[in-house]
Design a protein around this motif. Structure first.
Motif, short mmCIF file in Angstrom:
data_model
loop_
_atom_site.label_atom_id
_atom_site.label_comp_id
_atom_site.label_asym_id
_atom_site.label_seq_id
_atom_site.Cartn_x
_atom_site.Cartn_y
_atom_site.Cartn_z
N VAL A 70 0.84 -1.20 0.00
CA VAL A 70 0.00 0.00 0.00
C VAL A 70 0.87 1.26 0.00
CG1 VAL A 70 -1.61 1.33 1.42
CG2 VAL A 70 -1.97 -1.12 1.06
N MET A 85 2.49 6.20 -7.08
CA MET A 85 1.46 7.00 -7.76
C MET A 85 1.78 8.49 -7.69
SD MET A 85 -1.82 4.90 -6.46
CE MET A 85 -3.05 5.76 -7.42
N LEU A 135 -4.87 4.86 8.16
CA LEU A 135 -4.72 3.43 8.38
C LEU A 135 -4.28 3.11 9.80
CD1 LEU A 135 -3.20 2.14 5.03
CD2 LEU A 135 -5.50 1.82 5.91
N GLN A 189 -13.75 0.85 6.38
CA GLN A 189 -13.68 -0.38 5.59
C GLN A 189 -14.19 -1.59 6.34
OE1 GLN A 189 -11.18 1.35 6.76
NE2 GLN A 189 -9.36 0.16 7.18
N LEU A 222 -4.19 -1.68 -3.25
CA LEU A 222 -5.29 -0.73 -3.11
C LEU A 222 -5.30 -0.16 -1.69
CD1 LEU A 222 -8.24 -2.53 -4.94
CD2 LEU A 222 -6.76 -0.71 -5.80
N PHE A 223 -5.75 1.08 -1.55
CA PHE A 223 -5.83 1.68 -0.23
C PHE A 223 -7.06 1.12 0.49
CE2 PHE A 223 -3.73 5.00 -2.89
CZ PHE A 223 -2.47 4.78 -2.38
N PRO A 224 -6.85 0.35 1.57
CA PRO A 224 -7.97 -0.36 2.18
C PRO A 224 -9.01 0.56 2.81
CG PRO A 224 -5.96 -0.67 3.47
CD PRO A 224 -5.56 0.06 2.23
N MET A 234 -10.07 3.36 1.52
CA MET A 234 -10.78 4.15 0.51
C MET A 234 -11.70 3.23 -0.28
SD MET A 234 -7.83 6.51 -1.15
CE MET A 234 -6.63 7.41 -0.17
N ASN A 246 -10.18 5.18 -4.54
CA ASN A 246 -8.92 4.64 -5.01
C ASN A 246 -8.61 5.11 -6.43
OD1 ASN A 246 -7.15 2.59 -3.48
ND2 ASN A 246 -9.22 2.09 -2.78
N VAL A 248 -7.39 8.80 -6.91
CA VAL A 248 -6.18 9.31 -6.24
C VAL A 248 -5.33 10.20 -7.16
CG1 VAL A 248 -3.96 8.64 -5.25
CG2 VAL A 248 -6.04 7.56 -4.44
N VAL A 249 -4.94 9.66 -8.30
CA VAL A 249 -4.06 10.45 -9.17
C VAL A 249 -4.77 11.68 -9.75
CG1 VAL A 249 -2.64 10.42 -11.26
CG2 VAL A 249 -2.46 8.56 -9.61
N ARG A 285 -7.21 2.32 -11.54
CA ARG A 285 -6.54 3.37 -10.78
C ARG A 285 -5.27 3.83 -11.49
NH1 ARG A 285 -4.20 2.28 -4.74
NH2 ARG A 285 -2.83 0.93 -5.93
#
Lengths: 211, 321
Positions: free
Chosen positions: A107, A114, A129, A204, B90-92, B94, B99, B102-103, B152
Motif C-alpha cells: 500500500v 502514484m 490506516l 472499511q 489498493l488503499f484499504p 478508501m 482509489n 487518487v491520481v 486506478r
C-alpha cells in the motif's frame, strides 16, 4: 448510591477534577507519544532501548512513582499528571509503532509509485490506516489514566478518589460505594465513547463484506 | 507519447556483490507491450522501478519521451506513469471510487471530471460503477481488486504503464481473463506497457517484445516468435521451454507466422481464422478441414495466408539447436 443521590454537586465537582486530570494527561501523553513513535519507526535501533525504558517505567507501582515525583513537582495534581503521562507512554508508543509497522508495504509502495509526496502519504494513507490501532491505544491509556487519577486523591489532586479515601478514613461506606461506582461508571463511559470513535475511524470494516 | 529509452542503466545496491541491474541499454517504443521476463533475482523488478524512480540508477540514464527523468520532480514523473503492483496495493480505507480518484486528485482535476473519469474507467475494466463505486477493497475478489488496480493506474491518463507481476497472486483462470483484458484495453488505449513477469506463458501471450533478463543483464530482447525460433543461448531456450512444440504453437499468434496475401489472391474457399488466434488453433483447423491453406482475417478482412509449411517453419528453426 444514597450518597451519589444526596450530594450530586460534590460528586460532580470531583468528577470534573478527575476528568480534567485525565484529559490534560492524555493530551500531553499523545503529544509526546506521536514524535517518539515516529522517531522509533525511522531510527530502528532506538526501538529496543526506548520501548525497554518505557516498559520498565510501567512496572513501577503507580503509588511509588507518584511519591518519586512529589519532590520534583510538589504535593499536587501536577505530580499525578506527570505520572499518568509516563505510564501511558508505553501503551501509546507501542500501539503507534505496531500500527505503523502493520501497514501493508504494498500500500505504501503504491502511494509512493502514484506520486504522493511524503506529507500526502502521511495524511492520506498512513494516518487513516494507523488511526484505529492508535485509538485502541488511547482507549487503554485512558482507562489506565482514570485509575491512576483515583490514587491522585492521596496526593492532594482531588478527583473521585477523594470519595474513596475519605470514606475509608471516616468509615463512611456510602462514600466508598459512591466513589467506586462513580470511577467505574466513568471508566465504562470513556471506554464506550472511544470504542465508538475507533469504530468510526474504520470505514472499511464498518460495512458488510460483499462476498 | 510513452517512448522509453534506457541508456547504459546500472544499479548496484550498497553491499551487493554484483549490480542488480548491469548496463541495460534498450528502447521501448510508444504503444508497445514489453514484458520483462526472467528468474527471481534477475533484476527485472529493479529495472522497472527505476522508471518511476522508486530506485535511482547508480549509472546511466532513462529517457521518457526524450526527457531525462532525473530532470523531473519524482512526484510529477510518477503522476504521469500508471503503476500496478502485485496484491494490487489498493488503499484499504478508501472506496473503489476513491482509489481510482487518487491520481486525478493529485493532478487537481475539477471534481465533475474526476467523477466522470471514475465511472468511465470502472466501465472500462468491466466493474459496473453502480455496483462497485462505493465498495471497499476488502469486499472484492482478488481479480476484481486487480481490475480496480488497473483502473486506478489508468486514471491520470498516463502514456506509460508499469506493471510489476500484477497477476502473480491470482488463480490461473482469473489470470487468463485479466491477461485478455490487458490485450483488449491495449487495443483500445495504445499505452506503452512495461510488464514484469516470471511466467513464460504470460509473457508470450501479452508481449509485443520480451526483454529476457538474467543476472541483471539483458540476455535477449525480441519478439516472442523470434525468441522461440531463434533463442540467443541455452538460457533463453530453457527459460522459454522452446523444446515443447505443441505448447509453442499454442503461444504463438497466427499473425507472427502467416505470409502476406499474394497480389492475385481471390477470396477462395479457405477456412478462416483471426490473426489473434494461436498457431495451435490453426494447426487444429488444418487437420480438421484438410484445407491446404487458411485465410487470416483481421476485423473481418483477409490480411494473410497460412499453410502447414508456415507452421512447421515457425517450430523447426528453434529445434535445430
Amino acid at each position: 448510591m444514597s450518597y451519589l443521590i444526596s450530594t450530586p454537586g460534590d460528586v460532580l465537582t470531583l468528577l470534573l477534577q478527575h476528568l480534567r486530570m485525565t484529559g490534560i494527561a492524555l493530551g500531553i501523553a499523545i503529544a509526546l507519544a506521536v514524535p517518539i513513535a515516529l522517531l522509533v519507526t525511522r531510527v530502528r535501533w532506538l526501538a529496543v532501548p526506548v520501548m525497554g525504558g518505557l516498559g520498565i517505567l510501567y512496572t513501577i507501582p503507580s503509588l511509588a512513582l507518584i511519591i518519586f515525583l512529589v519532590p520534583l513537582f510538589g504535593l499536587n495534581a501536577t505530580s499525578v499528571i506527570v505520572a499518568m503521562v509516563l505510564y501511558t507512554q508505553v501503551i501509546l508508543v507501542r500501539n503507534l509503532t505496531v500500527g505503523l509497522a502493520g501497514i501493508n508495504p504494498a500500500v505504501l509502495e503504491a502511494a509512493r509509485g502514484m506520486g504522493m509526496s511524503v506529507s500526502q502519504r502521511w495524511w492520506r494513507v498512513q494516518v487513516p490506516l494507523v488511526l484505529p490501532v492508535f485509538l485502541a491505544g488511547v482507549r487503554i491509556a485512558a482507562i489506565v489514566a482514570i485509575a491512576i487519577a483515583t490514587i491522585g486523591a492521596k496526593f492532594n489532586a482531588g478527583g473521585l478518589g477523594k470519595l474513596l479515601f475519605d470514606g475509608i478514613q471516616t468509615n463512611r461506606y456510602d462514600k466508598i460505594v459512591a466513589g467506586a461506582i462513580a470511577v467505574a461508571a466513568l471508566a465504562l463511559v470513556i471506554n464506550g465513547l472511544l470504542l465508538a470513535l475507533e469504530h468510526y475511524a474504520q470505514p472499511q470494516r464498518r460495512s458488510q463484506p460483499g462476498q | 507519447m510513452g517512448n522509453l529509452q534506457f541508456d547504459d542503466v546500472s544499479l548496484r545496491f550498497s553491499g551487493g556483490a554484483r549490480p542488480a541491474v548491469n548496463r541495460v541499454t534498450c528502447q521501448v517504443n510508444s504503444g508497445e507491450i514489453v514484458v520483462i521476463l526472467g528468474p527471481s533475482g534477475c533484476g527485472k523488478t529493479t529495472l522497472l522501478k527505476m522508471v518511476n524512480r522508486l530506485y535511482e540508477p547508480t549509472g546511466g540514464n532513462i529517457f521518457l519521451d526524450g526527457v531525462n527523468i532525473r530532470h523531473l520532480k519524482a512526484t510529477t514523473l510518477r503522476q504521469q506513469i500508471g503503476y500496478v503492483i502485485q496484491q494490487s496495493g489498493l488503499f484499504p480505507h478508501m472506496t473503489v471510487a476513491e482509489n481510482v480518484a487518487v491520481v486525478p486528485k493529485l493532478l487537481k482535476w475539477p471534481k465533475p471530471q474526476i467523477q466522470a473519469r471514475i465511472d468511465e474507467l470502472l466501465a472500462l475494466v468491466k466493474l459496473p460503477p453502480g455496483e462497485f463505486r462505493d465498495r471497499y477493497p476488502a469486499q472484492l475478489s482478488g481479480g476484481q481488486q486487480q481490475r480496480v488496480g488497473i483502473a486506478r493506474a489508468l486514471a491520470g491518463n498516463p502514456g506509460i504503464m508499469l506493471m510489476d507481476e500484477p497477476f502473480g497472486a491470482i488463480d490461473a483462470i482469473t489470470r487468463t481473463a485479466l491477461q485478455d483484458e490487458i490485450l483488449r484495453l491495449q487495443s483500445q488505449l495504445q499505452k506503452t506497457i512495461l510488464f514484469v513477469s516470471h511466467d513464460v506463458e504470460e509473457a508470450l501471450r501479452l508481449a509485443d517484445r520480451i526483454l529476457v533478463m538474467g543476472q541483471g543483464e539483458v540476455v535477449q530482447f525480441d519478439t516472442p516468435f523470434n525468441l522461440l525460433t531463434r533463442p540467443a543461448n541455452n538460457f533463453v531456450y530453457n527459460l522459454l521451454g522452446a523444446d515443447d512444440m505443441v505448447r509453442q504453437l499454442g503461444l504463438l499468434r497466427v499473425a507472427s507466422a502467416m505470409m502476406a496475401l499474394p497480389p492475385n489472391y481471390s477470396n477462395g474457399h479457405n477456412p478462416t481464422l483471426s490473426h489473434r488466434d494461436s498457431l495451435r488453433d490453426a494447426l487444429s483447423l488444418i487437420l480438421r478441414t484438410g484445407a491446404p491453406a487458411l485465410t487470416v482475417l483481421e476485423d473481418g478482412d483477409p490480411v494473410g495466408l497460412l499453410t502447414l509449411d508456415h507452421i512447421r517453419q515457425s517450430t523447426v528453426v528453434g529445434n535445430g539447436r
